[in-house]
Design a protein around this motif. Structure first.
Motif, PDB file in Angstrom:
ATOM      1  N   LEU A  69       0.836  -1.096  -0.042  1.00 33.16           N
ATOM      2  CA  LEU A  69      -0.121   0.135  -0.083  1.00 33.16           C
ATOM      3  C   LEU A  69       1.008   1.151  -0.077  1.00 33.16           C
ATOM      4  CD1 LEU A  69      -3.059   0.798   0.360  1.00 33.16           C
ATOM      5  CD2 LEU A  69      -2.374   1.270   2.688  1.00 33.16           C
ATOM      6  N   MET A  70       1.938   1.225   0.774  1.00 41.13           N
ATOM      7  CA  MET A  70       2.612   2.332   0.906  1.00 41.13           C
ATOM      8  C   MET A  70       3.589   2.850  -0.189  1.00 41.13           C
ATOM      9  SD  MET A  70       2.086   3.749   3.913  1.00 41.13           S
ATOM     10  CE  MET A  70       3.382   4.619   4.789  1.00 41.13           C
ATOM     11  N   ARG A  71       3.684   1.452  -1.168  1.00 39.57           N
ATOM     12  CA  ARG A  71       4.446   1.351  -2.578  1.00 39.57           C
ATOM     13  C   ARG A  71       3.609   2.174  -3.496  1.00 39.57           C
ATOM     14  NH1 ARG A  71       8.639  -0.769  -5.388  1.00 39.57           N
ATOM     15  NH2 ARG A  71       7.989  -1.535  -7.467  1.00 39.57           N
ATOM     16  N   THR A  72       2.129   1.712  -3.397  1.00 40.67           N
ATOM     17  CA  THR A  72       1.391   2.499  -4.127  1.00 40.67           C
ATOM     18  C   THR A  72       1.292   3.870  -4.296  1.00 40.67           C
ATOM     19  OG1 THR A  72      -0.782   2.224  -2.808  1.00 40.67           O
ATOM     20  CG2 THR A  72      -0.226   0.397  -4.442  1.00 40.67           C
ATOM     21  N   TYR A  73       1.456   4.309  -2.990  1.00 39.57           N
ATOM     22  CA  TYR A  73       1.532   5.842  -2.646  1.00 39.57           C
ATOM     23  C   TYR A  73       2.834   6.649  -2.966  1.00 39.57           C
ATOM     24  CZ  TYR A  73      -2.694   4.767   0.258  1.00 39.57           C
ATOM     25  OH  TYR A  73      -3.663   4.438   0.721  1.00 39.57           O
ATOM     26  N   ASN A  74       3.890   5.825  -3.590  1.00 31.60           N
ATOM     27  CA  ASN A  74       5.114   6.071  -3.778  1.00 31.60           C
ATOM     28  C   ASN A  74       5.679   6.819  -2.499  1.00 31.60           C
ATOM     29  OD1 ASN A  74       7.633   6.495  -5.357  1.00 31.60           O
ATOM     30  ND2 ASN A  74       6.785   8.572  -5.989  1.00 31.60           N
ATOM     31  N   ALA A  75       5.365   5.974  -1.360  1.00 35.58           N
ATOM     32  CA  ALA A  75       5.969   6.640  -0.137  1.00 35.58           C
ATOM     33  C   ALA A  75       7.508   6.528   0.034  1.00 35.58           C
ATOM     34  CB  ALA A  75       5.339   6.026   1.159  1.00 35.58           C
ATOM     35  N   GLN A 134       8.911   7.908   5.339  1.00 38.16           N
ATOM     36  CA  GLN A 134       7.441   7.940   5.394  1.00 38.16           C
ATOM     37  C   GLN A 134       7.119   6.521   5.929  1.00 38.16           C
ATOM     38  OE1 GLN A 134       6.302   9.676   1.580  1.00 38.16           O
ATOM     39  NE2 GLN A 134       5.743  11.770   2.360  1.00 38.16           N
ATOM     40  N   LYS A 181       5.093   5.998   9.320  1.00 36.83           N
ATOM     41  CA  LYS A 181       3.828   6.085   9.344  1.00 36.83           C
ATOM     42  C   LYS A 181       3.182   4.649   9.434  1.00 36.83           C
ATOM     43  CE  LYS A 181       2.886  10.376   6.664  1.00 36.83           C
ATOM     44  NZ  LYS A 181       2.519  10.876   8.084  1.00 36.83           N
ATOM     45  N   ARG A 208       3.206   4.956 -11.083  1.00 37.79           N
ATOM     46  CA  ARG A 208       3.389   4.874  -9.791  1.00 37.79           C
ATOM     47  C   ARG A 208       3.776   6.203  -9.109  1.00 37.79           C
ATOM     48  NH1 ARG A 208       6.624   3.244  -5.757  1.00 37.79           N
ATOM     49  NH2 ARG A 208       8.094   2.093  -7.178  1.00 37.79           N
ATOM     50  N   GLU A 209       5.047   6.638  -9.599  1.00 42.49           N
ATOM     51  CA  GLU A 209       5.591   7.825  -8.791  1.00 42.49           C
ATOM     52  C   GLU A 209       4.819   9.014  -9.057  1.00 42.49           C
ATOM     53  OE1 GLU A 209      10.260   5.846  -9.380  1.00 42.49           O
ATOM     54  OE2 GLU A 209       9.470   7.705 -10.903  1.00 42.49           O
ATOM     55  N   ARG A 247       1.710   8.795  -8.763  1.00 40.06           N
ATOM     56  CA  ARG A 247       0.257   8.658  -8.141  1.00 40.06           C
ATOM     57  C   ARG A 247      -0.760   8.484  -8.971  1.00 40.06           C
ATOM     58  NH1 ARG A 247       3.761  12.304  -3.958  1.00 40.06           N
ATOM     59  NH2 ARG A 247       4.399  10.428  -2.461  1.00 40.06           N
ATOM     60  N   TYR A 251      -2.718   6.037  -9.843  1.00 43.68           N
ATOM     61  CA  TYR A 251      -4.020   4.986  -9.545  1.00 43.68           C
ATOM     62  C   TYR A 251      -4.016   4.884  -8.045  1.00 43.68           C
ATOM     63  CZ  TYR A 251      -0.165   2.105  -8.236  1.00 43.68           C
ATOM     64  OH  TYR A 251       1.024   1.293  -7.856  1.00 43.68           O
ATOM     65  N   TYR A 255      -5.184   1.909  -5.227  1.00 41.13           N
ATOM     66  CA  TYR A 255      -5.257   0.472  -5.144  1.00 41.13           C
ATOM     67  C   TYR A 255      -6.177   0.027  -3.981  1.00 41.13           C
ATOM     68  CZ  TYR A 255      -3.415  -4.075  -6.646  1.00 41.13           C
ATOM     69  OH  TYR A 255      -3.400  -5.481  -7.126  1.00 41.13           O
ATOM     70  N   LEU A 275      -4.108   9.156   5.140  1.00 44.22           N
ATOM     71  CA  LEU A 275      -2.663   8.689   4.961  1.00 44.22           C
ATOM     72  C   LEU A 275      -2.261   8.898   3.844  1.00 44.22           C
ATOM     73  CD1 LEU A 275      -0.494   6.586   6.041  1.00 44.22           C
ATOM     74  CD2 LEU A 275      -1.656   4.678   4.970  1.00 44.22           C
ATOM     75  N   PRO A 276      -2.752   8.596   2.511  1.00 37.82           N
ATOM     76  CA  PRO A 276      -2.149   9.015   1.273  1.00 37.82           C
ATOM     77  C   PRO A 276      -2.126  10.293   1.179  1.00 37.82           C
ATOM     78  CG  PRO A 276      -4.294   8.059   1.125  1.00 37.82           C
ATOM     79  CD  PRO A 276      -4.079   7.775   2.498  1.00 37.82           C
ATOM     80  N   GLU A 305      -1.518  12.491   3.623  1.00 38.87           N
ATOM     81  CA  GLU A 305      -0.328  13.248   4.167  1.00 38.87           C
ATOM     82  C   GLU A 305       1.099  12.811   3.657  1.00 38.87           C
ATOM     83  OE1 GLU A 305      -0.237  11.172   8.073  1.00 38.87           O
ATOM     84  OE2 GLU A 305      -2.226  11.880   8.605  1.00 38.87           O
ATOM     85  N   ILE A 306       1.064  11.784   2.987  1.00 35.39           N
ATOM     86  CA  ILE A 306       2.306  11.144   2.164  1.00 35.39           C
ATOM     87  C   ILE A 306       2.571  12.099   1.048  1.00 35.39           C
ATOM     88  CG2 ILE A 306       3.538   9.183   0.864  1.00 35.39           C
ATOM     89  CD1 ILE A 306       1.860   7.372   2.859  1.00 35.39           C
ATOM     90  N   MET A 307       1.342  12.285   0.343  1.00 40.77           N
ATOM     91  CA  MET A 307       1.576  13.320  -0.851  1.00 40.77           C
ATOM     92  C   MET A 307       1.689  14.678  -0.637  1.00 40.77           C
ATOM     93  SD  MET A 307      -1.189  10.978  -3.043  1.00 40.77           S
ATOM     94  CE  MET A 307      -0.863   9.157  -3.055  1.00 40.77           C
ATOM     95  N   ARG A 323     -10.226   5.633   1.132  1.00 43.48           N
ATOM     96  CA  ARG A 323      -8.697   5.857   1.115  1.00 43.48           C
ATOM     97  C   ARG A 323      -8.082   6.020  -0.490  1.00 43.48           C
ATOM     98  NH1 ARG A 323      -5.097   1.521   4.335  1.00 43.48           N
ATOM     99  NH2 ARG A 323      -6.055   0.222   2.571  1.00 43.48           N
TER     100      ARG A 323
END
Lengths: 293, 263
Positions: free
Chosen positions: A191-197, A201, A205, B80-81, B83, B85, B87, B106-107, B109-111, B154
């Motif tokens: 999941l974190m990978r799909t967000y490119n975290a 991070q 997190k 992916r880089e 963002r 999509y 999942y 969560l996403p 915050e990360i973004m 999410r």
């Protein structure tokens, strides 16, 4: 209330009474030869009841009876000024301060090592064997060296003792945290990978919050180990102060009752420390949305 | 790597072979497929047919060993880089130490969205999946269906036009599933996203999709691509109409054809 009594209080009480009875029997058996010796030299032949009481009231018994330890412990805990060097509270306080200092440094060090091992492949391969080896060296052999070496460079007092605590306490934290930081599901990592975290991070997190239960479990072990380290660290310092000093002094002068009450003080401190860590752990878990048990 | 203006995913001769301890597994073999903007594409097939693997290749969670694939005209990694999509996994996968709203955040915050923006998006996406009022609850306080809805929220919270869903309702009972399917169609109509949806339920695939990709195992490959001519507006009882049953029958035939070599 009655259920609680039947399920918890009753078995514990019965066990405790059994242990005390065994202890008295042991005290009689171990103190009897010396008492017989004394009586023979004094030319006395006391009745059994008198003889039994005498084995329980020796000033320096081989094995002190429970009530002797209890009395000594009570006097030295509650009836003395806490600043007095005869007060167990004073000695426990000294041991506690180096225990806590060592525990804090050890926990921090353990976490840092675990973070390194989880994130750097080279450390993962190289560090763990050394960490495990470090724990195979008897602390009794190592402690005097640490004290002497540090004293030679002018570091004395709290720090050397705290370092011995650190040496014992970083290990369970490091091992537990490596496991904890690696505990997230593959799904969560994906999941974190799909967000490119970023790794940073993902660490903050996901890995760190996931490791919290592991951290507190290993901190419980670490705090008890810290106390052992602090006590051991007090032995080679010339036995100035602390629970370790009380133990050593007691053994120098055959003050077995003093030794036992110092042991009791030590175990009470240990129990309080473990309970405190457990309590903080529960509070943190509740703060993190843990399901109430 | 030319892709038509309209296509979101383009796979040409795509293959993926896993090296396992006892030999190679051909998870995907010579897959050619185009997913166009705004389509709802279902992947259906028995386990081991590579439907999940294909979705994971789109998401850059697996690397293909043959052929080419583009997402929004770029490599999956670049997509992916950026963002590109959202999942949704088989399990909701909510973080147990975060409340529902923090999970949706969560996403974001990360973004690096602003606090204000995050608040607005939480509100909007939770409304979209009918979870308003559950912001402060922890995942364990919600039913399985609600948890999965939160995980969809999410995935919708950030601006990805492509939504990839890997058997999101597989673990739920049929009544909840029907309900969520209906909601998902409404959500798709409102957001105009492109959706890739893995399932092993024929009615689910036919009910949801504009395009159904039938796959078969060993090696994982596409055996049929069915364009559905059902109207976009679909009440649940559309599943009893002859048009629906005809498409379902074709899917079933496709699945059986894929299996016939084993007999």
């Amino acid at each position: 209330m009655t259920d609680r009594f039947r399920d918890k209080l009753l078995p514990v009480t019965v066990l405790l009474l059994g242990i005390i009875a065994l202890w008295y029997a042991g005290a009689y058996a171990m103190n009897a030869p010396f008492q017989r010796d004394l009586d023979r030299r004094a030319g006395e032949t006391p009745a059994f009841s008198e003889f039994f009481v005498r084995t329980m009231t020796q000033p320096k018994p081989t094995l002190p009876a429970p009530h002797q330890v209890a009395q000594n412990f009570f006097e030295n805990t509650f009836l003395r000024k806490v600043t007095s060097s005869r007060s167990l509270v004073y000695h426990a306080g000294i041991t506690l301060s180096s225990t806590l200092a060592g525990f804090a440094i050890g926990t921090l060090l353990g976490i840092l090592i675990a973070v390194g091992i989880v994130h750097v492949t080279a450390l993962d391969r190289s560090l763990m064997p050394w960490i495990i080896t470090s724990q195979t060296i008897p602390i009794l052999a190592l402690a005097p060296m640490i004290i002497v070496v540090l004293a030679a460079v002018g570091i004395t007092g709290l720090i050397p003792k705290a370092l011995i605590s650190t040496y014992l306490s970083f290990f369970p934290v490091a091992v537990g945290m490596v496991k904890g930081l690696r505990s997230p599901d593959v799904l969560h990592l994906d999941l974190m990978r799909t967000y490119n975290a970023s790794r940073w991070q993902t660490f903050w997190k996901l890995r760190l919050p996931a490791s919290v239960p592991f951290l507190f479990a290993s901190m419980k072990v670490a705090v008890a180990a810290s106390l052992v380290g602090a006590i051991v660290g007090e032995l080679p310092t010339g036995a100035v102060a602390g629970i370790g000093a009380k133990l050593l002094n007691g053994s120098y002068y055959s003050q077995t009752i003093d030794m036992f009450s110092a042991l009791v003080a030590g175990s009470i401190v240990a129990a309080l420390l473990v309970a405190a860590v457990g309590l903080v752990g529960r509070l943190v878990e509740r703060g993190m949305g843990g399901r109430p048990a | 790597m030319t892709a038509s203006q309209n296509s979101v995913v383009e796979a040409r001769g795509l293959g993926l072979t896993f090296d396992t301890g006892d030999g190679q597994v051909h998870a995907l073999s010579n897959v050619n497929l185009t997913i166009n903007k705004g389509e709802f594409v279902s992947f259906i097939g028995p386990s081991g047919c590579g439907k999940t693997t294909f979705l994971r290749v789109i998401a850059d969670l697996e690397q293909p060993t043959a052929g080419t694939i583009t997402v929004n005209g770029r490599s999956p990694r670049e997509a992916r880089e950026q963002r590109a999509y959202g999942y949704v996994f088989q399990a909701a996968g909510l973080f147990p130490w975060r409340t529902i709203e923090r999970n949706v955040a969560l996403p974001l915050e990360i973004m690096g969205y602003s606090k204000e923006e995050i608040g607005q998006r939480i509100h909007r996406t939770l409304e979209l999946v009918n979870l308003t009022g559950f912001e402060k609850k922890y995942p364990w306080q919600l039913s399985g269906g609600m948890q999965q809805r939160a995980s969809i929220a999410r995935a919708l919270a950030f601006d990805a036009d492509l939504l990839l869903m890997d058997e999101p309702f597989g673990a739920l009972d049929e009544i909840v599933r029907d309900h969520l399917n209906e909601q998902l169609l409404k959500l798709w109509a409102r957001t105009e996203k492109t959706i890739g949806f893995v399932t092993h339920s024929i009615p689910e695939a036919v009910y949801l999709s504009t395009k159904i990709v039938v796959m078969s195992p060993r090696p994982g490959r596409v055996t049929d691509v069915i364009e559905s001519d059902l109207p976009r507006e679909r009440p649940l009882d559309i599943r009893e109409t002859p048009e629906f049953l005809a498409i379902a029958a074709r899917v079933r035939d496709g699945l059986r054809a894929g299996h016939s070599y084993e007999d």
